[in-house]
Design an enzyme around this catalytic site. Structure first.
Site, PDB file in Angstrom:
ATOM      1  N   HIS A  18       0.882  -1.190   0.000  1.00 30.92           N
ATOM      2  CA  HIS A  18       0.000   0.000   0.000  1.00 30.92           C
ATOM      3  C   HIS A  18       0.910   1.228   0.000  1.00 30.92           C
ATOM      4  O   HIS A  18       1.786   1.366  -0.840  1.00 30.92           O
ATOM      5  CB  HIS A  18      -0.929  -0.121   1.218  1.00 30.92           C
ATOM      6  CG  HIS A  18      -2.069   0.847   1.280  1.00 30.92           C
ATOM      7  ND1 HIS A  18      -2.430   1.690   0.256  1.00 30.92           N
ATOM      8  CD2 HIS A  18      -2.955   1.120   2.295  1.00 30.92           C
ATOM      9  CE1 HIS A  18      -3.479   2.418   0.611  1.00 30.92           C
ATOM     10  NE2 HIS A  18      -3.814   2.096   1.854  1.00 30.92           N
ATOM     11  N   HIS A  20      -1.895  -2.380  -9.649  1.00 33.38           N
ATOM     12  CA  HIS A  20      -2.949  -1.845  -8.780  1.00 33.38           C
ATOM     13  C   HIS A  20      -4.104  -2.827  -8.737  1.00 33.38           C
ATOM     14  O   HIS A  20      -4.401  -3.463  -9.753  1.00 33.38           O
ATOM     15  CB  HIS A  20      -3.442  -0.484  -9.301  1.00 33.38           C
ATOM     16  CG  HIS A  20      -4.159   0.305  -8.270  1.00 33.38           C
ATOM     17  ND1 HIS A  20      -5.501   0.150  -8.031  1.00 33.38           N
ATOM     18  CD2 HIS A  20      -3.706   1.212  -7.379  1.00 33.38           C
ATOM     19  CE1 HIS A  20      -5.855   0.959  -7.038  1.00 33.38           C
ATOM     20  NE2 HIS A  20      -4.777   1.617  -6.623  1.00 33.38           N
ATOM     21  N   ASP A  75       2.633   5.862  -6.500  1.00 41.87           N
ATOM     22  CA  ASP A  75       3.871   5.814  -5.710  1.00 41.87           C
ATOM     23  C   ASP A  75       5.119   5.862  -6.582  1.00 41.87           C
ATOM     24  O   ASP A  75       6.189   6.249  -6.106  1.00 41.87           O
ATOM     25  CB  ASP A  75       3.891   4.549  -4.842  1.00 41.87           C
ATOM     26  CG  ASP A  75       2.771   4.573  -3.822  1.00 41.87           C
ATOM     27  OD1 ASP A  75       2.574   5.635  -3.220  1.00 41.87           O
ATOM     28  OD2 ASP A  75       2.077   3.559  -3.657  1.00 41.87           O
TER      29      ASP A  75
HETATM   30  N1  COA Z   1       5.501  -6.355 -10.212  1.00 42.02           N
HETATM   31  C1  COA Z   1       5.501  -7.502 -10.908  1.00 42.02           C
HETATM   32  N2  COA Z   1       4.390  -8.204 -11.184  1.00 42.02           N
HETATM   33  C2  COA Z   1       3.225  -7.701 -10.748  1.00 42.02           C
HETATM   34  C3  COA Z   1       3.157  -6.486 -10.037  1.00 42.02           C
HETATM   35  C4  COA Z   1       4.348  -5.806  -9.771  1.00 42.02           C
HETATM   36  N3  COA Z   1       4.346  -4.678  -9.088  1.00 42.02           N
HETATM   37  N4  COA Z   1       1.880  -6.228  -9.722  1.00 42.02           N
HETATM   38  C5  COA Z   1       1.159  -7.238 -10.229  1.00 42.02           C
HETATM   39  N5  COA Z   1       1.962  -8.110 -10.835  1.00 42.02           N
HETATM   40  C6  COA Z   1       1.571  -9.347 -11.514  1.00 42.02           C
HETATM   41  C7  COA Z   1       1.500 -10.489 -10.510  1.00 42.02           C
HETATM   42  O1  COA Z   1       2.715 -11.150 -10.368  1.00 42.02           O
HETATM   43  C8  COA Z   1       0.409 -11.348 -11.109  1.00 42.02           C
HETATM   44  O2  COA Z   1       0.970 -12.071 -12.167  1.00 42.02           O
HETATM   45  P1  COA Z   1       0.498 -13.584 -12.433  1.00 42.02           P
HETATM   46  O3  COA Z   1      -0.964 -13.496 -12.745  1.00 42.02           O
HETATM   47  O4  COA Z   1       1.358 -13.991 -13.575  1.00 42.02           O
HETATM   48  O5  COA Z   1       0.751 -14.332 -11.160  1.00 42.02           O
HETATM   49  C9  COA Z   1      -0.540 -10.318 -11.718  1.00 42.02           C
HETATM   50  O6  COA Z   1       0.245  -9.177 -12.009  1.00 42.02           O
HETATM   51  C10 COA Z   1      -1.671  -9.917 -10.786  1.00 42.02           C
HETATM   52  O7  COA Z   1      -1.076  -9.500  -9.549  1.00 42.02           O
HETATM   53  P2  COA Z   1      -1.753  -9.586  -8.129  1.00 42.02           P
HETATM   54  O8  COA Z   1      -0.685  -9.475  -7.113  1.00 42.02           O
HETATM   55  O9  COA Z   1      -2.681 -10.770  -8.040  1.00 42.02           O
HETATM   56  O10 COA Z   1      -2.637  -8.311  -8.181  1.00 42.02           O
HETATM   57  P3  COA Z   1      -3.240  -7.604  -6.948  1.00 42.02           P
HETATM   58  O11 COA Z   1      -4.459  -6.927  -7.391  1.00 42.02           O
HETATM   59  O12 COA Z   1      -3.377  -8.495  -5.768  1.00 42.02           O
HETATM   60  O13 COA Z   1      -2.051  -6.610  -6.613  1.00 42.02           O
HETATM   61  C11 COA Z   1      -0.780  -4.876  -5.833  1.00 42.02           C
HETATM   62  C12 COA Z   1      -2.097  -5.271  -6.503  1.00 42.02           C
HETATM   63  C13 COA Z   1      -0.785  -3.353  -5.725  1.00 42.02           C
HETATM   64  C14 COA Z   1      -0.691  -5.503  -4.442  1.00 42.02           C
HETATM   65  C15 COA Z   1       0.406  -5.341  -6.701  1.00 42.02           C
HETATM   66  O14 COA Z   1       0.304  -4.804  -7.986  1.00 42.02           O
HETATM   67  C16 COA Z   1       1.749  -5.011  -6.072  1.00 42.02           C
HETATM   68  O15 COA Z   1       2.217  -5.722  -5.187  1.00 42.02           O
HETATM   69  N6  COA Z   1       2.390  -3.880  -6.511  1.00 42.02           N
HETATM   70  C17 COA Z   1       3.644  -3.458  -5.933  1.00 42.02           C
HETATM   71  C18 COA Z   1       3.407  -2.669  -4.665  1.00 42.02           C
HETATM   72  C19 COA Z   1       2.831  -1.313  -4.929  1.00 42.02           C
HETATM   73  O16 COA Z   1       3.300  -0.573  -5.775  1.00 42.02           O
HETATM   74  N7  COA Z   1       1.819  -0.964  -4.140  1.00 42.02           N
HETATM   75  C20 COA Z   1       1.150   0.317  -4.232  1.00 42.02           C
HETATM   76  C21 COA Z   1      -0.204   0.124  -4.782  1.00 42.02           C
HETATM   77  S1  COA Z   1      -1.001   1.686  -5.056  1.00 42.02           S
END
Ligand code: COA
Length: 387
Positions: A233, A272, A323
Site C-alpha cells: 500500500h 494496482h 507511488d
Molecule cells: N511487479 C511484478 N508483477 C506484478 C506487479 C508488480 N508490481 N503487480 C502485479 N503483478 C503481476 C503479478 O505477479 C500477477 O501475475 P500472475 O498473474 O502472472 O501471477 C498479476 O500481475 C496480478 O497481480 P496480483 O498481485 O494478483 O494483483 P493484486 O491486485 O493483488 O495486486 C498490488 C495489486 C498493488 C498488491 C500489486 O500490484 C503489487 O504488489 N504492486 C507493488 C506494490 C505497490 O506498488 N503498491 C502500491 C499500490 S497503489
C-alpha cells in the site's frame, strides 16, 4: 490473477473472494475510482483538476463538506487548522524519547495515538466533536512529523509551525527552516491532493472497520496508519526509492527490470488492485516529478523512471501507480526516503476522516465470514493421553 476460490465442504459450496477483490461492500459519496475510464473524482471533481487548481486545504474542505469552499469558508477553515498546529509539551517530550532506529511511520502512529490520549472523552461521538478531532489531526500530523524529522533524523532543534503559511509551505518551513521555490511547493501540494482519497483502499477500509465497532476516531486513524505502512500500500513510495537507488544508473534500468521479472519479483510502484490500464493520478504526478528534475537539474531519476516504465509495459502490460512518480519526486525535493509514507499520512488523513464521518453517520458493524478449512470436530484428550 483473480483470486476467487471455490470451496466445497459437506455442508455447502462457497466462492471465497480472497483479498475481497471485486467485492462492493457499502456505498460512499466520497470518491469514485473508475478503472474503465481511468478516472478518479472526489465529490464529483476530477482529481487532476483539483491538483492543478486547488490548494490542499481546499481539497480537505471538499472532502469534509461535500463541496469546494468559498473564499470566506476557506479563510475560516484555514484559521481553525492553523490555530491547532502546535503540539503539547508532553507530546514533544514523547517524540524526543522515540527509539533512534524506529521507522517514522511508527513515530506518526504513536504521535496520533498520544494526541488521542489528550482527548479524555474519545467515545463521546457527535459529528461536531469528530470534526474537531479530524481538524486537530490535520493540523498536528505535519508538526509531529517535522518534529520527529528534526530531532531524530537531523539531530537538530525543532522549528515551531507558522500561522501565515499553508500546510505544504509550513511543512518545508518546519523541516528545513525555509519555504522553497514555489515550483517545489506546488509539486508537493499536488502530491498531497493526489494522495488525499481513493475509495475503499486498504487503509481507508481499515479505518472504517475500526469505526464500525463505534470505537474512537483516533483509533480508526491509527488502524489506517498501520495499514498504510505496508509496502503493498503506501509503503510502496519508499520502496520505489530504495529500488531506484539499488539500480543506481538509468543505463542499468532495462536489464534490472528484465531480471526482476525473470525472478518473479514484485516491482514496487507498479500494478494496482483496481486500475489495470493505468493509475489516473500518475500523469499529473509524473508531470510534477519532471518539474522537480528541471528545478534541481537532476535528470537521472526521470530517465530511470522512463526506462523501467517502458520495459514493464512492454513485457507485462503493468502500469505504474502513484507511488512510482511520487517517490522520486519527494527525493528530488530533498526529503529523506523514510518520510515519504508519513507524508502520505499527512494527506490521507483527509480521506480517512471523510470515510470515518460517513461510516459513523449510518453505521453497520463490518463483520464478514470466513470459510473454515481446518480440522473436523474432534474431542479434547487430557494432556497425559496426547501423543
Ligand atoms: N511487479 C511484478 N508483477 C506484478 C506487479 C508488480 N508490481 N503487480 C502485479 N503483478 C503481476 C503479478 O505477479 C500477477 O501475475 P500472475 O498473474 O502472472 O501471477 C498479476 O500481475 C496480478 O497481480 P496480483 O498481485 O494478483 O494483483 P493484486 O491486485 O493483488 O495486486 C498490488 C495489486 C498493488 C498488491 C500489486 O500490484 C503489487 O504488489 N504492486 C507493488 C506494490 C505497490 O506498488 N503498491 C502500491 C499500490 S497503489
Amino acid at each position: 490473477m483473480s483470486e476467487v476460490v471455490e470451496y466445497e465442504s459437506s455442508e455447502n459450496k462457497v466462492n471465497v473472494k480472497r483479498g475481497l477483490e471485486g467485492v462492493v461492500c457499502d456505498v460512499s459519496t466520497v470518491s469514485k475510482v473508475n478503472p474503465e475510464t481511468n478516472s478518479l473524482i472526489y465529490k464529483g471533481y476530477p482529481v487532476q483538476d483539483l491538483a492543478e487548481n486547488c490548494t490542499f486545504e481546499e481539497v480537505a474542505y471538499l472532502l469534509w463538506h461535500d463541496d469546494l469552499p468559498t473564499a470566506s469558508q476557506l479563510k475560516e477553515f484555514e484559521k481553525q487548522e492553523r490555530s491547532l498546529r502546535e503540539i503539547s509539551p508532553a507530546l514533544a517530550q514523547v517524540i524526543r524519547s522515540f527509539p533512534k532506529g524506529a521507522h517514522p511511520m511508527d513515530a506518526i502512529r504513536t504521535g496520533v495515538s498520544f494526541v488521542g490520549m489528550e482527548d479524555s472523552d474519545t467515545l463521546t461521538r457527535t459529528p461536531q466533536k469528530d470534526y474537531e478531532r479530524a481538524m486537530i489531526l490535520l493540523a498536528k500530523i505535519p508538526t509531529i512529523l517535522a518534529y520527529d524529522y528534526r530531532t531524530r533524523q537531523m539531530g537538530k532543534e525543532p522549528i515551531a509551525p507558522r500561522k501565515d503559511l499553508r500546510i505544504a509551505e509550513n511543512f518545508f518551513h518546519m523541516v528545513f527552516g525555509k519555504v522553497p521555490d514555489p515550483r517545489i511547493v506546488k509539486a508537493f501540494e499536488v502530491s498531497l491532493v493526489l494522495y488525499a482519497e481513493h475509495g475503499f483502499n486498504a487503509s481507508t477500509f481499515a479505518s472504517r472497520v475500526v469505526t464500525s465497532t463505534t470505537s474512537d476516531l483516533f483509533s480508526a486513524v491509527c488502524g489506517g496508519i498501520g495499514s498504510l505502512k505496508g509496502p503493498l500500500h503506501g509503503g510502496a513510495n519508499e520502496q520505489v526509492m530504495h529500488m531506484m537507488k539499488e539500480i543506481g544508473d538509468p543505463a542499468k534500468a532495462r536489464e534490472w527490470m528484465i531480471q526482476a521479472l525473470a525472478d518473479k519479483r514484485k516491482v514496487m510502484g507498479f500494478g494496482h488492485r483496481v486500475y489495470k490500464k493505468g493509475d489516473s493520478r500518475v500523469p499529473t504526478m509524473k508531470k510534477y516529478m519532471a518539474v522537480m528534475s528541471e528545478v534541481t537539474g537532476e535528470t537521472k531519476w526521470l530517465k530511470m523512471y522512463e526506462a523501467l516504465e517502458q520495459v514493464m509495459i512492454e513485457k507485462k502490460n503493468i502500469h505504474p501507480n502513484l507511488d512510482f512518480p511520487a517517490g522520486p519526486a519527494y527525493h528530488l525535493m530533498g526529503i529523506e526516503t523514510e518520510y515519504f509514507t508519513p507524508i502520505f499520512v499527512m494527506s490521507r488523513i483527509t480521506g480517512w476522516c471523510a470515510h470515518i464521518f460517513e461510516q459513523i453517520k449510518d453505521n453497520r458493524l463490518i463483520r464478514p465470514l470466513c470459510q473454515y478449512t481446518g480440522s473436523t470436530q474432534r474431542s479434547v484428550k487430557p494432556i497425559a493421553q496426547r501423543t
